[in-house]
Motif scaffolding. Structure first.
Motif, short mmCIF file in Angstrom:
data_model
loop_
_atom_site.label_atom_id
_atom_site.label_comp_id
_atom_site.label_asym_id
_atom_site.label_seq_id
_atom_site.Cartn_x
_atom_site.Cartn_y
_atom_site.Cartn_z
N ILE A 126 126.71 76.82 -47.05
CA ILE A 126 127.86 76.64 -47.94
C ILE A 126 129.10 77.17 -47.24
O ILE A 126 129.06 78.20 -46.56
CB ILE A 126 127.64 77.34 -49.30
CG1 ILE A 126 128.79 77.04 -50.27
CG2 ILE A 126 127.47 78.86 -49.13
CD1 ILE A 126 128.51 77.46 -51.70
N ASP A 158 134.01 77.26 -50.80
CA ASP A 158 133.26 76.79 -51.96
C ASP A 158 132.56 77.94 -52.66
O ASP A 158 132.55 78.02 -53.90
CB ASP A 158 132.22 75.74 -51.54
CG ASP A 158 132.80 74.34 -51.46
OD1 ASP A 158 133.57 73.96 -52.36
OD2 ASP A 158 132.49 73.61 -50.49
N ALA A 212 125.51 73.59 -50.24
CA ALA A 212 126.13 72.27 -50.21
C ALA A 212 125.10 71.16 -50.40
O ALA A 212 123.91 71.35 -50.12
CB ALA A 212 126.87 72.07 -48.89
N PRO A 213 125.53 69.99 -50.86
CA PRO A 213 124.60 68.90 -51.13
C PRO A 213 123.89 68.34 -49.90
O PRO A 213 122.77 67.83 -50.01
CB PRO A 213 125.50 67.82 -51.75
CG PRO A 213 126.68 68.55 -52.28
CD PRO A 213 126.90 69.68 -51.32
N GLU A 214 124.52 68.42 -48.73
CA GLU A 214 123.93 67.82 -47.54
C GLU A 214 122.87 68.74 -46.92
O GLU A 214 123.11 69.93 -46.73
CB GLU A 214 125.01 67.52 -46.49
CG GLU A 214 124.48 66.79 -45.27
CD GLU A 214 125.57 66.55 -44.23
OE1 GLU A 214 125.96 65.38 -44.06
OE2 GLU A 214 126.03 67.52 -43.61
N SER A 244 121.28 70.94 -55.02
CA SER A 244 122.61 71.30 -55.54
C SER A 244 122.96 70.48 -56.78
O SER A 244 124.11 70.49 -57.23
CB SER A 244 123.67 71.05 -54.46
OG SER A 244 123.76 69.67 -54.17
N THR A 248 124.23 72.56 -59.75
CA THR A 248 125.53 73.14 -59.41
C THR A 248 126.61 72.07 -59.42
O THR A 248 127.71 72.28 -59.94
CB THR A 248 125.46 73.81 -58.03
OG1 THR A 248 124.39 74.76 -58.02
CG2 THR A 248 126.77 74.53 -57.72
N SER A 249 126.30 70.91 -58.85
CA SER A 249 127.29 69.83 -58.74
C SER A 249 127.69 69.26 -60.10
O SER A 249 128.74 68.64 -60.23
CB SER A 249 126.74 68.70 -57.85
OG SER A 249 126.55 69.15 -56.53
N SER A 298 132.66 71.05 -58.42
CA SER A 298 132.92 70.00 -57.43
C SER A 298 133.11 70.63 -56.05
O SER A 298 134.10 71.33 -55.81
CB SER A 298 134.16 69.19 -57.81
OG SER A 298 133.96 68.51 -59.03
N PHE A 299 132.16 70.40 -55.16
CA PHE A 299 132.24 70.95 -53.81
C PHE A 299 133.44 70.37 -53.05
O PHE A 299 133.72 69.18 -53.14
CB PHE A 299 130.97 70.65 -53.02
CG PHE A 299 129.79 71.49 -53.39
CD1 PHE A 299 129.52 72.67 -52.71
CD2 PHE A 299 128.94 71.12 -54.42
CE1 PHE A 299 128.44 73.46 -53.03
CE2 PHE A 299 127.85 71.89 -54.76
CZ PHE A 299 127.60 73.07 -54.07
N THR A 356 131.20 68.88 -48.79
CA THR A 356 129.87 68.38 -49.13
C THR A 356 129.02 68.08 -47.91
O THR A 356 127.82 67.90 -48.02
CB THR A 356 129.98 67.10 -49.98
OG1 THR A 356 130.73 66.12 -49.23
CG2 THR A 356 130.70 67.38 -51.30
N ASP A 357 129.66 67.98 -46.74
CA ASP A 357 128.92 67.68 -45.52
C ASP A 357 129.31 68.66 -44.42
O ASP A 357 130.43 69.19 -44.40
CB ASP A 357 129.18 66.24 -45.07
CG ASP A 357 130.63 66.02 -44.69
OD1 ASP A 357 130.94 66.07 -43.49
OD2 ASP A 357 131.47 65.83 -45.60
#
Length: 296
Positions: free
Chosen positions: A195, A199, A221-223, A271, A274-275, A279-280, A283-284
């Motif tokens: 992360i 964020d 993070a989502p990725e 995530s 959390t998402s 809003s991150f 994200t990548d």
């Protein structure tokens, strides 16, 4: 405007978080063993002491204090320190809030993705999954249990299970970005939930400002990146070569002992929950590293 007491406020995340909270017009006070600034107050966990003045008009506590998981080899003494620095400190805060009869709105605690254990699997762990039974998981379980006790005082509790925090000011990145080259660790197939520090700090701010942001959340993070893919993207971002051979697992185990497990193993964490509320910004990994190293 809220008034937030931060433990671990002089650390990597704590310093950045202070700035963000003050930018949002919140008041911040910090507990430290050696106060030097006006907004700093003394505490001594071993003596069960906290300056009562630190709690004046406090509405929220953000509990970041804890000895660094990867700072030293995990001897029996160090293991005890890792747990006590998190749990005894939370217990002391609970006692003070209770004794002083403070109407605390929220207790927000750090935790780690280590809750799910030092394991490599195909599973994507969610906040509802059970903990593992290794040492790093036990640290997180006791850490979180210490936070949950604040519910007894009708205080909202938020826990952020945090991945690898990315910032060039300290933490993991400078350790990975060694002077000569980069190298994947072990098989390189272990996942590295991460992360961006912005964020993470924004999540702590949101936990103060948004009454819906309570409960347990994965701060990652989502990725999803493996150690190998992470190293490749970092190499490209900073234009530094990757050593052609991975750092052998057995060498890391010899040098680091049991602690090597957190480097050689790792699974994905979800995530999704959390998402749904946060809003991150990053994200990548590519965009996160470009921001950190090139301010893009």
């Amino acid at each position: 405007m809220s008034k937030i007491l931060i433990t671990g406020g002089t650390g990597l995340v704590g310093k950045q978080l202070q700035k963000k909270l003050e930018e949002k017009n919140h008041s911040v006070v910090v507990l430290t063993r050696s106060p030097t600034l006006k907004n700093e107050f003394k505490w001594d966990i071993s003596k069960e002491y906290i300056d009562d003045n630190a709690f004046k008009d406090v509405t929220h506590i953000i509990h970041l204090a804890g000895a660094g998981i990867a700072d030293k080899r995990w001897t029996a003494k160090r293991k005890k320190e890792l747990i006590n620095s998190r749990v005894q400190s939370a217990n002391l805060l609970f006692k003070k809030i209770k004794d002083l009869k403070i109407d605390l709105k929220g207790f927000i605690s750090a935790s780690g993705i280590g809750y799910y254990g030092a394991v490599t699997s195909n599973k994507i762990f969610t906040e509802d999954d059970a903990p593992e039974n290794d040492f790093i998981s036990k640290v997180c379980v006791e850490w979180e249990n210490a936070a949950h006790q604040f519910k007894q005082l009708n205080t909202s509790v938020t826990i952020l299970r945090t991945g690898i925090v990315l910032t060039k000011l300290g933490g993991a990145l400078p350790k990975i970005n060694t002077p000569l080259f980069l190298a994947a660790l072990g098989t390189g197939k272990q996942y590295m939930p991460w992360i961006h520090i912005d964020d993470l700090c924004n999540m702590y701010v949101k936990s103060v400002e948004d009454v819906r942001f309570i409960g347990i959340y994965n701060a990652a993070a989502p990725e999803h990146e493996t150690n190998k893919s992470f190293t490749k993207k970092l190499s490209k971002t900073i234009a530094k070569p990757i050593f052609p051979l991975n750092a052998p697992s057995f060498v890391l185990k010899i040098v680091l002992g049991e602690m090597s497990s957190i480097l050689l193993k790792g699974s994905r964490v979800s995530s999704v929950k959390t998402s749904a509320i946060y809003s991150f910004i990053f994200t990548d990994l590519k965009s996160a590293l470009k921001n950190i190293y090139h301010n893009e």
